[in-house]
Scaffold this active site. Structure first.
Site, PDB file in Angstrom:
ATOM      1  N   CYS A  65      60.167  29.630  32.064  1.00 12.12           N
ATOM      2  CA  CYS A  65      59.585  28.648  32.971  1.00 12.12           C
ATOM      3  C   CYS A  65      60.312  28.665  34.312  1.00 12.12           C
ATOM      4  O   CYS A  65      61.539  28.774  34.354  1.00 12.12           O
ATOM      5  CB  CYS A  65      59.668  27.251  32.351  1.00 12.12           C
ATOM      6  SG  CYS A  65      58.925  25.963  33.358  1.00 12.12           S
ATOM      7  N   CYS A  69      64.226  21.798  34.881  1.00  9.97           N
ATOM      8  CA  CYS A  69      64.495  20.560  34.140  1.00  9.97           C
ATOM      9  C   CYS A  69      65.723  20.745  33.257  1.00  9.97           C
ATOM     10  O   CYS A  69      65.750  21.611  32.378  1.00  9.97           O
ATOM     11  CB  CYS A  69      63.293  20.185  33.300  1.00  9.97           C
ATOM     12  SG  CYS A  69      61.742  20.124  34.236  1.00  9.97           S
ATOM     13  N   CYS A  72      65.699  21.059  29.296  1.00 15.25           N
ATOM     14  CA  CYS A  72      64.729  21.936  28.644  1.00 15.25           C
ATOM     15  C   CYS A  72      65.299  23.311  28.325  1.00 15.25           C
ATOM     16  O   CYS A  72      65.857  23.989  29.186  1.00 15.25           O
ATOM     17  CB  CYS A  72      63.495  22.088  29.529  1.00 15.25           C
ATOM     18  SG  CYS A  72      62.187  23.044  28.743  1.00 15.25           S
ATOM     19  N   CYS A 109      48.583  19.115  19.588  1.00 10.41           N
ATOM     20  CA  CYS A 109      49.058  19.113  20.968  1.00 10.41           C
ATOM     21  C   CYS A 109      49.308  20.551  21.403  1.00 10.41           C
ATOM     22  O   CYS A 109      50.170  21.235  20.835  1.00 10.41           O
ATOM     23  CB  CYS A 109      50.336  18.297  21.093  1.00 10.41           C
ATOM     24  SG  CYS A 109      50.161  16.593  20.513  1.00 10.41           S
ATOM     25  N   CYS A 142      45.164  17.435  22.387  1.00 12.94           N
ATOM     26  CA  CYS A 142      45.875  16.990  23.585  1.00 12.94           C
ATOM     27  C   CYS A 142      46.459  18.227  24.264  1.00 12.94           C
ATOM     28  O   CYS A 142      47.095  19.049  23.609  1.00 12.94           O
ATOM     29  CB  CYS A 142      47.001  16.021  23.217  1.00 12.94           C
ATOM     30  SG  CYS A 142      47.988  15.444  24.623  1.00 12.94           S
ATOM     31  N   CYS A 202      48.777  10.432  27.887  1.00  9.34           N
ATOM     32  CA  CYS A 202      49.960  10.371  27.035  1.00  9.34           C
ATOM     33  C   CYS A 202      51.160  10.645  27.935  1.00  9.34           C
ATOM     34  O   CYS A 202      51.221  11.682  28.594  1.00  9.34           O
ATOM     35  CB  CYS A 202      49.852  11.423  25.932  1.00  9.34           C
ATOM     36  SG  CYS A 202      51.343  11.605  24.918  1.00  9.34           S
ATOM     37  N   ARG A 272      55.182   6.892  19.841  1.00  9.74           N
ATOM     38  CA  ARG A 272      55.427   8.063  18.998  1.00  9.74           C
ATOM     39  C   ARG A 272      56.905   8.431  19.015  1.00  9.74           C
ATOM     40  O   ARG A 272      57.494   8.585  20.082  1.00  9.74           O
ATOM     41  CB  ARG A 272      54.591   9.245  19.504  1.00  9.74           C
ATOM     42  CG  ARG A 272      54.722  10.515  18.656  1.00  9.74           C
ATOM     43  CD  ARG A 272      53.861  11.628  19.242  1.00  9.74           C
ATOM     44  NE  ARG A 272      52.520  11.152  19.494  1.00  9.74           N
ATOM     45  CZ  ARG A 272      51.821  11.445  20.588  1.00  9.74           C
ATOM     46  NH1 ARG A 272      52.333  12.191  21.537  1.00  9.74           N
ATOM     47  NH2 ARG A 272      50.601  10.968  20.748  1.00  9.74           N
TER      48      ARG A 272
END
Length: 412
Positions: A65, A69, A72, A109, A142, A202, A272
């Site tokens: 990626c 972040c 992550c 998801c 999702c 979400c 969740r």
């Protein structure tokens, strides 16, 4: 305790607590913890009964990626030894999704690392959604693909997506300390795009990144204002090879307080327990079901979760039941409102105040939704105390080596 009686009354009426009340929940003592859980449990049962919704993650594209972040494992510069692969084909993703649905998952998801999807990526995901829906028409889908451009949310909706996930992760004041390649406002914009397209929004948070109680309250109040239908609460998995690998701040007791505070602030929303429950709640996971009405089944994006059969046994042993495909998750006033989070509240106006794992701009939780159990048996992690600051606990984190992107059967 007057505080808890007040919060229960407000939760049953869908009224917004004050910031001071929310902070007071996080400041309660261990002696009062069971009272806090019991009070928040009354609110949870009022709106959701004893049902637990199961969700299943499929990592469509792992690693590599360009976003930075800090939490992550898929981030730019990550040294974490995770699985790395490009887009799964629709039939591969559909097979992975089928395993989760067979295990009891009501929602699948679909997550992909990256800043955000190209139009071609939206086409890929649209084909995947169709393949999954052709196999199981009733399953909710999702998408979690990072920052959305204009028109992309509408295209996903037309393709059959039911929801879109994009977490705020932390407070606006501290967001720049965690991520520099995009902004907090970018994330808010994407959640608003999902809302506007008619997708169920979400959006959640990651706890355990060194934030203060005030930061946690800020982000939960911001989520209430954004009005998502579901709020995933992730507990940071400090994965080796990431900048936050030594950030071990959470205890099971603190995790329970965070979940309780979230429930009081967003009483009628699907809360969740997402990444990190096995690592940080450990043997207290069943108690957390009194606060949250939704969990992920099996593994996460880049780390392993509790065995799927153990999840089901835990739910049954704690006196809860898996929510069926024919049951509506949200309370009636929200389910018929076209999707909105806490929704307009009777008597008190709108909600209140305003991921990547979903990481690098996309994942459902910090450590790429990352949560993991003991490395040895992939069950509940050993009952160990919090690690001293600066100590890396590799014994509590297992990198995912099965399921999507591998030839091994998934954990569902």
């Amino acid at each position: 305790m007057d505080l808890l009686n007040t919060l229960v009354d407000k939760g049953l009426r869908r009224e917004t607590p004050t910031r001071e009340e929310a902070l007071a929940v996080l400041a309660t003592s261990d002696d009062d913890l069971l009272d806090v859980v019991a009070a928040a449990g009354r609110v949870r049962r009022h709106w959701f009964g004893r049902r637990v919704k199961l969700n299943y993650l499929v990592n469509l594209k792992s690693g590599l990626c360009p976003e930075d972040c800090s939490y992550c494992s898929q981030r730019l510069g990550s040294k974490a030894e995770i699985l790395k692969y490009t887009w799964l084909k629709p039939d591969q993703a559909s097979r992975a999704a089928a395993a989760g649905v067979a295990g009891g998952a009501k929602r699948v998801c679909l997550v992909a690392s990256g800043r955000g999807p190209t139009d071609r990526d939206v086409d890929r995901v649209s084909d995947t959604i169709k393949a999954i829906k052709d196999q199981n028409e009733a399953v909710e889908v999702c998408a979690c693909l990072g920052l959305l451009s204009d028109g992309q949310a509408e295209r996903l909706r037309e393709a059959g997506a039911d929801a879109y996930n994009h977490n705020l992760n932390t407070s606006e004041a501290t967001y720049g300390d965690i991520t520099t390649t995009h902004t907090y406002a970018d994330r808010v914009d994407t959640v608003n795009k999902a809302h506007a397209a008619g997708l169920s929004a979400c959006s959640g948070l990651i706890a355990g990144m060194g934030e203060s109680d005030e930061d946690l309250v800020d982000v939960v109040f911001s989520l209430r204002e954004l009005d998502p239908d579901s709020v995933p609460v992730n507990f940071l998995i400090p994965m080796e090879g990431t900048p936050l690998a030594k950030e071990w701040h959470l205890t099971p007791q603190r995790c329970l307080r965070i979940l309780a505070m979230t429930r009081f602030v967003c009483p009628d929303v699907e809360v969740r327990i997402a990444g990190g429950r096995e690592v940080h709640l450990r043997t207290m996971q069943p108690l957390a079901l009194n606060l949250a009405n939704s969990i992920f089944l099996g593994d996460y994006l880049t780390s392993e979760g509790q065995a799927g059969h153990a999840d089901l046994e835990m739910i049954a042993d704690a006196g809860f039941e898996v929510e069926g495909a024919d049951q509506v998750t949200l309370p009636g006033h929200r389910a018929t409102a076209g999707g909105g989070g806490c929704g307009p509240h009777e008597g008190d106006g709108p909600c209140g105040s305003h991921e990547s794992g979903k990481g690098c701009g996309s994942h459902e939780s910090g450590v790429a939704c990352g949560s993991a159990p003991a490395a040895e048996d992939r069950g509940v992690a050993p009952a160990a105390g919090p690690a001293p600051a600066g100590e890396v606990r590799t014994d509590l984190v297992a990198v995912r080596r099965r399921g999507a992107g591998t030839d091994l059967a998934p954990n569902a």
